[in-house]
Scaffold this motif. Structure first.
Motif, PDB file in Angstrom:
ATOM      1  N   LYS B   3      53.267  56.487  38.502  1.00 11.88           N
ATOM      2  CA  LYS B   3      52.926  55.210  39.131  1.00 11.88           C
ATOM      3  C   LYS B   3      51.429  54.970  39.004  1.00 11.88           C
ATOM      4  O   LYS B   3      50.647  55.900  38.747  1.00 11.88           O
ATOM      5  CB  LYS B   3      53.352  55.211  40.604  1.00 11.88           C
ATOM      6  CG  LYS B   3      52.588  56.172  41.493  1.00 11.88           C
ATOM      7  CD  LYS B   3      52.997  55.957  42.949  1.00 11.88           C
ATOM      8  CE  LYS B   3      52.101  56.771  43.877  1.00 11.88           C
ATOM      9  NZ  LYS B   3      52.430  56.572  45.294  1.00 11.88           N
ATOM     10  N   ILE B   4      51.065  53.701  39.136  1.00  9.07           N
ATOM     11  CA  ILE B   4      49.651  53.358  39.123  1.00  9.07           C
ATOM     12  C   ILE B   4      49.391  52.407  40.283  1.00  9.07           C
ATOM     13  O   ILE B   4      50.131  51.438  40.475  1.00  9.07           O
ATOM     14  CB  ILE B   4      49.221  52.729  37.769  1.00  9.07           C
ATOM     15  CG1 ILE B   4      47.734  52.332  37.790  1.00  9.07           C
ATOM     16  CG2 ILE B   4      50.075  51.522  37.399  1.00  9.07           C
ATOM     17  CD1 ILE B   4      47.155  52.010  36.438  1.00  9.07           C
ATOM     18  N   VAL B   5      48.389  52.723  41.070  1.00 11.16           N
ATOM     19  CA  VAL B   5      48.095  51.824  42.195  1.00 11.16           C
ATOM     20  C   VAL B   5      47.386  50.590  41.636  1.00 11.16           C
ATOM     21  O   VAL B   5      46.648  50.658  40.657  1.00 11.16           O
ATOM     22  CB  VAL B   5      47.244  52.506  43.299  1.00 11.16           C
ATOM     23  CG1 VAL B   5      48.032  53.613  43.974  1.00 11.16           C
ATOM     24  CG2 VAL B   5      45.945  53.035  42.728  1.00 11.16           C
ATOM     25  N   THR B 175      51.235  56.453  27.530  1.00 12.47           N
ATOM     26  CA  THR B 175      51.168  56.998  28.888  1.00 12.47           C
ATOM     27  C   THR B 175      50.165  58.155  28.938  1.00 12.47           C
ATOM     28  O   THR B 175      49.329  58.238  29.846  1.00 12.47           O
ATOM     29  CB  THR B 175      52.564  57.468  29.343  1.00 12.47           C
ATOM     30  OG1 THR B 175      53.464  56.362  29.244  1.00 12.47           O
ATOM     31  CG2 THR B 175      52.545  57.977  30.762  1.00 12.47           C
ATOM     32  N   GLY B 176      50.247  59.027  27.915  1.00 15.22           N
ATOM     33  CA  GLY B 176      49.329  60.160  27.837  1.00 15.22           C
ATOM     34  C   GLY B 176      47.872  59.708  27.782  1.00 15.22           C
ATOM     35  O   GLY B 176      46.988  60.323  28.375  1.00 15.22           O
ATOM     36  N   LEU B 181      44.706  57.551  35.034  1.00 15.16           N
ATOM     37  CA  LEU B 181      44.879  56.472  36.012  1.00 15.16           C
ATOM     38  C   LEU B 181      46.230  56.538  36.714  1.00 15.16           C
ATOM     39  O   LEU B 181      46.495  55.805  37.656  1.00 15.16           O
ATOM     40  CB  LEU B 181      44.747  55.112  35.319  1.00 15.16           C
ATOM     41  CG  LEU B 181      43.404  54.829  34.623  1.00 15.16           C
ATOM     42  CD1 LEU B 181      43.485  53.552  33.793  1.00 15.16           C
ATOM     43  CD2 LEU B 181      42.282  54.723  35.639  1.00 15.16           C
ATOM     44  N   LEU B 182      47.094  57.427  36.229  1.00 19.40           N
ATOM     45  CA  LEU B 182      48.460  57.482  36.752  1.00 19.40           C
ATOM     46  C   LEU B 182      48.643  58.645  37.719  1.00 19.40           C
ATOM     47  O   LEU B 182      47.918  59.635  37.660  1.00 19.40           O
ATOM     48  CB  LEU B 182      49.462  57.630  35.597  1.00 19.40           C
ATOM     49  CG  LEU B 182      49.409  56.564  34.490  1.00 19.40           C
ATOM     50  CD1 LEU B 182      50.376  56.911  33.363  1.00 19.40           C
ATOM     51  CD2 LEU B 182      49.709  55.191  35.051  1.00 19.40           C
ATOM     52  N   GLN B 183      49.631  58.484  38.583  1.00 18.13           N
ATOM     53  CA  GLN B 183      50.023  59.587  39.473  1.00 18.13           C
ATOM     54  C   GLN B 183      51.530  59.813  39.281  1.00 18.13           C
ATOM     55  O   GLN B 183      52.229  58.940  38.795  1.00 18.13           O
ATOM     56  CB  GLN B 183      49.816  59.206  40.938  1.00 18.13           C
ATOM     57  CG  GLN B 183      48.399  58.891  41.338  1.00 18.13           C
ATOM     58  CD  GLN B 183      48.386  58.097  42.636  1.00 18.13           C
ATOM     59  OE1 GLN B 183      48.127  56.903  42.639  1.00 18.13           O
ATOM     60  NE2 GLN B 183      48.682  58.758  43.763  1.00 18.13           N
ATOM     61  N   GLU B 184      51.988  60.997  39.717  1.00 14.19           N
ATOM     62  CA  GLU B 184      53.438  61.224  39.719  1.00 14.19           C
ATOM     63  C   GLU B 184      54.065  60.374  40.817  1.00 14.19           C
ATOM     64  O   GLU B 184      53.510  60.239  41.903  1.00 14.19           O
ATOM     65  CB  GLU B 184      53.750  62.701  39.994  1.00 14.19           C
ATOM     66  CG  GLU B 184      53.437  63.628  38.834  1.00 14.19           C
ATOM     67  CD  GLU B 184      54.188  63.312  37.553  1.00 14.19           C
ATOM     68  OE1 GLU B 184      55.360  62.858  37.627  1.00 14.19           O
ATOM     69  OE2 GLU B 184      53.596  63.510  36.465  1.00 14.19           O
ATOM     70  N   ALA B 185      55.211  59.790  40.523  1.00 22.14           N
ATOM     71  CA  ALA B 185      55.912  59.016  41.545  1.00 22.14           C
ATOM     72  C   ALA B 185      56.856  59.926  42.317  1.00 22.14           C
ATOM     73  O   ALA B 185      57.500  60.799  41.740  1.00 22.14           O
ATOM     74  CB  ALA B 185      56.699  57.890  40.896  1.00 22.14           C
TER      75      ALA B 185
END
Lengths: 276, 347, 323
Positions: B3-5, B175-176, B181-185
């Motif tokens: 996920k990305i906020v 994605t990589g 900027l991403l977190q695990e959902a």
């Protein structure tokens, strides 16, 4: 670099231009290094490019048995053809193709053939006629009914008057629409002349090309003589741009004339919308 | 899933645009369309449909593919291509489905090199629809407003964050590249997104059903309707403009033209419309589709009968653009309803 | 308004069944709340379809333009006209593209029509089933109930500035005259005039850069009545087909010039534009200039009045080439 850009033409040279009638010329086109720019089948078409005027598609009128060049008989009708009529021998243009299905050669093998042409409509037929005459043993009797408005509008005069009548088991029937000084041949419209001569449908395939109104009456005449729609072949002309069945312009029902045509049997046409 | 906020989206735009051209829904004077993102652009991810679908990213309205020069009698031709990787972010599931329908035309033999290169170079990120419009009926074509199988990455708007799922190798790779900027959902976040997706699909399907926008059987019915009077009732109000074709995600007709200054110039292909009078006009002056009646019939027959006959699918994704934008409400949803009605009426 | 729709149905059925006309052009309701589109009813008694005629707040398409296509095929056509449709009709008459005696006009006083975008922007579109007009108010109908609001807040901008809500030409007027209370129509033009040339160029360049070249602005326009438009002629192709700003500017400038002095200010160009190009603003600049140069002139009000840009006078004080 371009990767399989289907729309990119190759440069070719106009080697010879002959005047057929007041508004039709035949252009002999070869690769820059000599030889035919494309391998093709009778009835197929090619796109000719004349930047900056544009592109237009034409049926190839020479036979594939002629390996040194492509020939196109072209009538002045628009900007590209007007421009073509102005150029001189040695002019370079772009060529891409071949496009379309071509005539069904397998289906024609062993059959008697009846060609019915009108005016510039001889162009695609000529490719097939010369192909058949070059492979004479594969086909039965060849009859050619060809006409134009006046004697001055007949094209490929050397072939229709000399070469074809001399070929074995081949008849050429010429006609013109109106009485004309110096013309002592047949006078009358092509469809009527075809019926006057009379052709038995047994083991025969009829191939016709010409103005839409002529084709309409030829199809009716053939039906009266007992030809089944499967025995009748014609070529369609619609506006085309890409030549590869994508630009959508020549869409006819679920077919694309540039790719699935331009050659159709009358039986196939009966299953397509009459938008041609 | 990741996920990305939403606070990090500006950083995402910056990072993506540094590695590729980034197409985003950008708002200008109240109109949202996909455009190459530039700093300061007003990105609008909430707008459901852009006016022009993102087909113009894979199939630009105008695309020069050749340069030429005529010198005396000599002709010089060289290919011209604008290469480069791009990211298309924010395409709705219907628009992604539209692209896969274009694929069938352009990638079938003979493969269109200009198109296939653009498809290869692009990574498509689709944003799920949480609240379909009254004109939406993608479910009528077995599509889901919350899922785009043809996208490289699927994203769900969950309020403060976007749930992010890579669906292809290209998607994994992209994605990589933005992993920072991403977190695990969390599992419950994924579950919430899937529940939302199901809810939205059910809601839209029920609405479309109620409107009678059911295309099943239409392709068969239309086979015998070329000469039907139904075209009479449709064509008269048609203005003959090109709105429906240009805003349709599946329309793909094009023209080829040259431009030049003196003897030097280029050749391009550009969108064309079967609604225009000169589309099928031949040099001889003959026109096999001379009036709006034949043109209107062609457009709907192509979408609902001819294309399905060739590819097995309708050339409509139920995006509702023509329903919203046709100035005289001659839209495909109404045609589907009327043609469907003919079938049940004759039974 | 419901009443008016009933009158329309009756009158259409009557004129068809008496054979007075062979076609009635009005509006019909579509399945969605904002859809009211041109309807064409023909044959004896309209084949029972006159009952589908409607009049509501969305009957915005200008019907006059359809005469260009329909009139040559018909003996006589009946047309329902709002104020703006009537202006369009007169302009077509003045351009010699219609004959007055072949048309029956039923006039409809118009109190302004609703812009669906304004309804959506106000967040009232979700689940909306119907929008009804009740005097100065609109009634929004939902499954859950009704909601009222001031109609003026939802009318098309073009309706807010409309100076001829009542048809200037008709054979029979249906209903009471509508009040005439237009807002100033040249306000945005005055804003544009304040810009310097570069700013103005940039403004229009931005607007035109969105153009998708669909030609809806031309095709909806009652003043675009050429039998064959110069932009449709394939050879020679005057307008390049590349969607480039220079080509679009060429198209849009020619279009605006060609309707200058004949534009009836119906605003259909702006309404139909899918990408919100304020074309009416451009047309109004021409109208304002014409008013200032030649005196007040409203195209479509009186087809007998001399039109400023197409009237030749031998005693014209200005040379043809004078800038």
């Amino acid at each position: 670099m371009a990767q399989n850009n289907l729309l990119l033409p190759q440069v070719a040279v106009v080697e010879e231009i002959s005047t057929e009638t007041s508004d039709i010329k035949t252009f002999k086109v070869a690769s820059q290094g000599g030889g035919s720019p494309l391998e093709f089948l009778p009835g197929q078409c090619a796109m000719l490019s004349l930047p900056p005027v544009g592109e237009a598609i034409f049926s190839i009128t020479s036979s594939p048995t002629e390996k040194d060049y492509l020939e196109f008989s072209i009538k002045k009708t628009g900007s590209v053809t007007n421009f073509l009529h102005e150029i001189e021998e040695g002019y370079q243009l772009g060529v891409r193709g071949p496009y379309g299905n071509g005539f069904p050669l397998e289906m024609l093998k062993g059959k008697d053939l009846l060609f019915i042409g009108g005016g510039i409509g001889l162009a695609p037929l000529r490719s097939l006629i010369n192909y058949c005459l070059a492979n004479r043993g594969d086909y039965g009797q060849v009859d050619i009914v060809y006409g134009a408005r006046t004697p001055d509008d007949l094209v490929q005069r050397a072939e229709i008057f000399d070469n074809w009548p001399r070929a074995s088991n081949t008849n050429v029937y010429l006609t013109v629409d109106v009485e004309w000084e110096g013309w002592d041949g047949h006078v009358g419209f092509v469809p009527q002349y075809m019926e006057e001569i009379g052709f038995a449908p047994e083991n025969r395939i009829a191939v016709t090309c010409g103005p839409p109104i002529m084709i309409k009456f030829v199809l009716e005449g053939l039906e009266r003589m007992g030809f089944k729609p499967e025995q009748v072949i014609t070529t369609l002309e619609l506006k085309m741009k890409c030549g590869v069945g994508k630009c959508g312009r020549c869409n006819l029902g679920d077919r694309y004339v540039c790719k699935d045509g331009p050659v159709f049997t009358y039986a196939e046409l009966l299953n397509l919308p009459p938008e041609y | 899933m990741k996920k990305i906020v939403k606070d990090k989206l500006p950083s995402l735009w910056e990072q993506l645009s540094s590695q590729a051209t980034l197409f985003l829904p950008v708002e200008q004077d109240g109109v949202v369309n996909f455009a190459p993102w530039e700093e300061g652009d007003s990105v609008n991810l909430e707008a459901l449909n852009t006016v022009v679908p993102p087909k113009n990213v894979v199939f630009p309205q105008t695309e020069t593919y050749m340069r030429f020069k005529v010198e005396n009698d000599k002709l010089h031709i060289e290919p011209f291509e604008q290469n480069g990787p791009y990211v298309l972010f924010g395409a709705r599931p219907c628009d992604v489905a539209g692209i896969t329908l274009l694929d069938k035309v352009f990638l079938q033999e003979p493969e269109d090199g200009l198109y296939s290169r653009r498809r290869r170079e692009g990574t498509v990120i689709s944003v799920a629809c949480n609240e379909p419009d009254a004109a939406c009926f993608c479910t009528s074509f077995e599509l889901e407003p919350g899922m785009a199988p043809g996208a490289d990455i699927m994203v769900w708007d969950m309020g403060d964050y976007l749930l992010w799922k890579a669906q292809s190798e290209k998607g994994e790779k992209l994605t990589g590249s933005v992993e920072n900027l991403l977190q695990e959902a969390a599992e419950e976040e994924q579950k919430a997104a899937m529940e939302l997706k199901e809810r939205v699909t059910a809601k839209e399907a029920a609405a479309a059903q109620e409107m009678g926008w059911d295309p099943s059987g239409v392709k068969e019915t239309l086979k015998d309707m070329f000469d039907s009077d139904i075209w009479e009732q449709f064509f008269r109000r048609c203005l003959g403009c090109g709105i429906c074709t240009y805003i349709c995600p599946t329309c793909h007709c094009f023209d080829i033209q040259d431009y030049s200054k003196d003897q030097e110039g280029g050749r391009f292909r550009c969108w064309d419309s079967c609604m225009f009078a000169d589309f099928t006009l031949m040099g001889s002056g003959e026109n096999p589709r001379p009036t709006r009646k034949e043109r209107v019939r062609q457009r709907f027959m192509h979408k609902l009968c001819y294309y399905p006959s060739n590819f097995g699918l309708y050339a409509c994704v139920g995006c509702g653009r023509c329903v919203r934008k046709c100035p005289v409400n001659l839209d495909i949803a109404q045609v589907i309803k009327e043609v469907g009605g003919v079938k049940s009426g004759s039974e | 308004m419901k009443q008016l729709a009933e009158i329309m149905k009756d009158i259409a059925a009557q004129s068809l069944s008496r054979g007075e006309v062979d076609l009635v052009i009005g509006w019909q309701k579509g399945p969605l709340w904002w859809q009211s589109y041109p309807a064409f009813i023909e044959g004896n008694e309209g084949n029972g379809e006159t009952g589908s005629l409607t009049w509501d707040s969305f009957c915005v398409p200008n019907l006059s333009r359809y005469l260009l296509e329909e009139l040559p095929e018909r003996k006589k056509v009946a047309l329902f006209v709002k104020g703006c449709d009537a202006l369009g009709f007169n302009q077509i008459l003045q351009d010699k593209r219609a004959e007055r005696e072949k048309v029956v006009l039923y006039g409809i006083p118009c109190t302004g029509l609703v812009d669906p975008d304004k309804v959506e922007s106000a967040g009232l579109g979700r689940g909306l089933l119907e929008v009804k007009r009740d005097g100065d108010e609109l009634v929004f109908v939902y499954d859950s109930g009704e909601q009222k609001a001031q109609a003026r807040d939802f009318l098309y901008d073009k309706c807010l500035t409309c100076r001829y809500p009542n048809p200037v030409v008709y054979d029979q007027m249906l209903g009471e005259a509508a009040p005439v209370q237009p807002e100033e129509r040249f306000e945005s033009v005055q804003e544009l005039e304040k810009m310097d040339a570069d700013e103005r160029f940039a403004y229009w360049a931005r607007q035109f850069s969105r153009c998708i070249r669909c030609f809806a602005c031309r095709n909806a326009c009652p003043a675009c009545s050429c039998r064959e438009c110069i932009f449709d002629i394939p050879e020679p192709r005057w307008l390049g087909k590349a969607n480039e700003l220079s080509e679009t500017q060429f198209y849009q400038i020619i279009r605006a010039y060609h309707v200058a002095g004949r534009c009836v200010d119906c605003g259909e160009c702006t309404r139909v534009c899918p990408v919100n190009i304020p074309l009416q603003e451009l047309n109004r600049k021409f109208i304002k200039d014409i008013n200032e140069l030649y005196g007040e002139y409203d195209a479509g009000v009186d087809p007998e009045q001399e039109a400023p840009l197409v009237t030749y006078k031998t005693d014209d004080p200005a040379a043809f080439t004078e800038s």
